[in-house]
Write a protein that holds these residues in place. Structure first.
Motif, PDB file in Angstrom:
ATOM      1  N   ILE A   1      34.884  42.134  37.094  1.00 43.38           N
ATOM      2  CA  ILE A   1      33.945  41.024  37.028  1.00 43.38           C
ATOM      3  C   ILE A   1      32.852  41.310  38.031  1.00 43.38           C
ATOM      4  N   ALA A   2      31.764  40.622  37.899  1.00 44.57           N
ATOM      5  CA  ALA A   2      30.669  40.820  38.848  1.00 44.57           C
ATOM      6  C   ALA A   2      31.135  40.444  40.240  1.00 44.57           C
ATOM      7  N   GLY A   3      30.794  41.257  41.198  1.00 42.26           N
ATOM      8  CA  GLY A   3      31.171  40.986  42.588  1.00 42.26           C
ATOM      9  C   GLY A   3      30.402  39.805  43.135  1.00 42.26           C
ATOM     10  N   PRO A   4      30.951  39.171  44.185  1.00 45.18           N
ATOM     11  CA  PRO A   4      30.273  38.025  44.774  1.00 45.18           C
ATOM     12  C   PRO A   4      29.009  38.459  45.504  1.00 45.18           C
ATOM     13  N   SER A   5      28.009  37.607  45.498  1.00 42.38           N
ATOM     14  CA  SER A   5      26.803  37.910  46.256  1.00 42.38           C
ATOM     15  C   SER A   5      27.004  37.476  47.704  1.00 42.38           C
ATOM     16  N   ALA A   6      26.161  37.966  48.579  1.00 40.88           N
ATOM     17  CA  ALA A   6      26.292  37.680  49.996  1.00 40.88           C
ATOM     18  C   ALA A   6      26.340  36.177  50.234  1.00 40.88           C
ATOM     19  N   GLY A   7      27.304  35.761  51.059  1.00 43.19           N
ATOM     20  CA  GLY A   7      27.414  34.359  51.412  1.00 43.19           C
ATOM     21  C   GLY A   7      28.238  33.522  50.446  1.00 43.19           C
ATOM     22  N   THR A   8      28.701  34.108  49.330  1.00 40.87           N
ATOM     23  CA  THR A   8      29.521  33.339  48.400  1.00 40.87           C
ATOM     24  C   THR A   8      30.980  33.728  48.555  1.00 40.87           C
ATOM     25  N   VAL A   9      31.835  32.864  48.112  1.00 37.93           N
ATOM     26  CA  VAL A   9      33.264  33.101  48.197  1.00 37.93           C
ATOM     27  C   VAL A   9      33.725  33.715  46.877  1.00 37.93           C
ATOM     28  N   ALA A  10      34.525  34.757  46.970  1.00 38.98           N
ATOM     29  CA  ALA A  10      35.050  35.402  45.764  1.00 38.98           C
ATOM     30  C   ALA A  10      35.969  34.432  45.032  1.00 38.98           C
ATOM     31  N   THR A  11      35.908  34.493  43.730  1.00 39.60           N
ATOM     32  CA  THR A  11      36.777  33.647  42.922  1.00 39.60           C
ATOM     33  C   THR A  11      38.000  34.445  42.486  1.00 39.60           C
ATOM     34  N   THR A  12      38.949  33.740  41.941  1.00 35.50           N
ATOM     35  CA  THR A  12      40.143  34.368  41.400  1.00 35.50           C
ATOM     36  C   THR A  12      39.874  34.699  39.938  1.00 35.50           C
ATOM     37  N   TYR A  13      40.201  35.895  39.551  1.00 37.14           N
ATOM     38  CA  TYR A  13      39.983  36.373  38.191  1.00 37.14           C
ATOM     39  C   TYR A  13      40.990  35.723  37.245  1.00 37.14           C
ATOM     40  N   LEU A  14      40.502  35.189  36.142  1.00 37.44           N
ATOM     41  CA  LEU A  14      41.378  34.670  35.097  1.00 37.44           C
ATOM     42  C   LEU A  14      41.623  35.807  34.118  1.00 37.44           C
ATOM     43  N   PRO A  15      42.858  36.325  34.066  1.00 37.32           N
ATOM     44  CA  PRO A  15      43.116  37.454  33.179  1.00 37.32           C
ATOM     45  C   PRO A  15      42.948  37.080  31.717  1.00 37.32           C
ATOM     46  N   THR A  16      42.502  38.056  30.941  1.00 34.32           N
ATOM     47  CA  THR A  16      42.336  37.868  29.508  1.00 34.32           C
ATOM     48  C   THR A  16      43.698  37.999  28.820  1.00 34.32           C
ATOM     49  N   PRO A  17      43.809  37.524  27.590  1.00 35.75           N
ATOM     50  CA  PRO A  17      45.056  37.746  26.847  1.00 35.75           C
ATOM     51  C   PRO A  17      45.431  39.228  26.787  1.00 35.75           C
ATOM     52  N   LYS A  18      44.422  40.096  26.629  1.00 36.08           N
ATOM     53  CA  LYS A  18      44.686  41.548  26.593  1.00 36.08           C
ATOM     54  C   LYS A  18      45.296  42.018  27.916  1.00 36.08           C
ATOM     55  N   ASP A  19      44.764  41.544  29.049  1.00 41.75           N
ATOM     56  CA  ASP A  19      45.305  41.909  30.364  1.00 41.75           C
ATOM     57  C   ASP A  19      46.785  41.543  30.450  1.00 41.75           C
ATOM     58  N   VAL A  20      47.091  40.312  30.047  1.00 41.36           N
ATOM     59  CA  VAL A  20      48.463  39.803  30.140  1.00 41.36           C
ATOM     60  C   VAL A  20      49.383  40.595  29.217  1.00 41.36           C
ATOM     61  N   LYS A  21      48.947  40.807  27.990  1.00 49.70           N
ATOM     62  CA  LYS A  21      49.761  41.540  27.014  1.00 49.70           C
ATOM     63  C   LYS A  21      50.058  42.956  27.495  1.00 49.70           C
ATOM     64  N   GLU A  22      49.031  43.668  27.929  1.00 53.72           N
ATOM     65  CA  GLU A  22      49.223  45.043  28.377  1.00 53.72           C
ATOM     66  C   GLU A  22      50.138  45.122  29.594  1.00 53.72           C
ATOM     67  N   GLN A  23      49.960  44.200  30.529  1.00 53.52           N
ATOM     68  CA  GLN A  23      50.797  44.216  31.735  1.00 53.52           C
ATOM     69  C   GLN A  23      52.258  43.940  31.371  1.00 53.52           C
TER      70      GLN A  23
END
Length: 171
Positions: free
Chosen positions: A3-25
């Protein structure tokens, strides 16, 4: 999983995995075919037994939870440990996981932390697992309420069976 990285001064968010991510894992981890289909969210108020895993950032802030019904908990715990399907069926009938299935499921949920750790997202790790058949603290249970950033699946684990699996991003 980037995902796009956070810009300066912002807090990183938690990635919501896609169905493909979950299935493959899950498929890679369990060493068998896994199929996913969307389903309705698991209700935090339901009396149905469920396992809830809590994922935190480096400051121990809760970032995500994964919830699984008893069936998924038993089937995944059995599949990763090569326990026969009858062992999972016995746990479902008893409405609780035995020690072996609980330990095996912990491993599944620990490795599932990887689906949240995309480039540019905050790094998370498994903090706690509240196995199906045990009391889930209300502060953890309430994390199942968010309806925005979540994925809810019916998961079929080949050779074992079908259960429910929900991913909820809290921050």
């Amino acid at each position: 999983m980037s995902i796009a990285g956070p810009s300066a001064g912002t807090v990183a968010t938690t990635y919501l995995p896609t169905p493909k991510d979950v299935k493959e894992q899950l498929a890679g981890l369990l060493g068998r075919d896994v199929s996913l289909s969307p389903t309705t969210p698991m209700s935090p108020g339901s009396a149905e037994a469920k396992t809830v895993a809590v994922y935190v950032d480096d400051r121990l802030g809760v970032r995500a939870v994964i919830a699984c019904d008893l069936a998924f908990s038993a089937y995944a715990g059995a599949a990763i440990g090569l326990v026969p399907p009858s062992g999972a069926a016995a746990a479902i009938e008893a409405k609780a996981l035995d020690e072996t299935l609980s330990e095996n499921l912990y491993e599944v949920l620990n490795v599932m932390a990887a689906v949240f750790n995309a480039e540019g997202a905050v790094h998370v790790k498994l903090r706690d697992v509240h196995p199906s058949g045990t009391r889930i603290p209300p502060a953890v249970h309430i994390r199942l309420v968010p309806l925005g950033r979540r994925e809810d699946f019916t998961v079929d684990i080949a050779g074992y069976g079908t259960g429910l699996f929900s991913v909820v991003v809290c921050a």
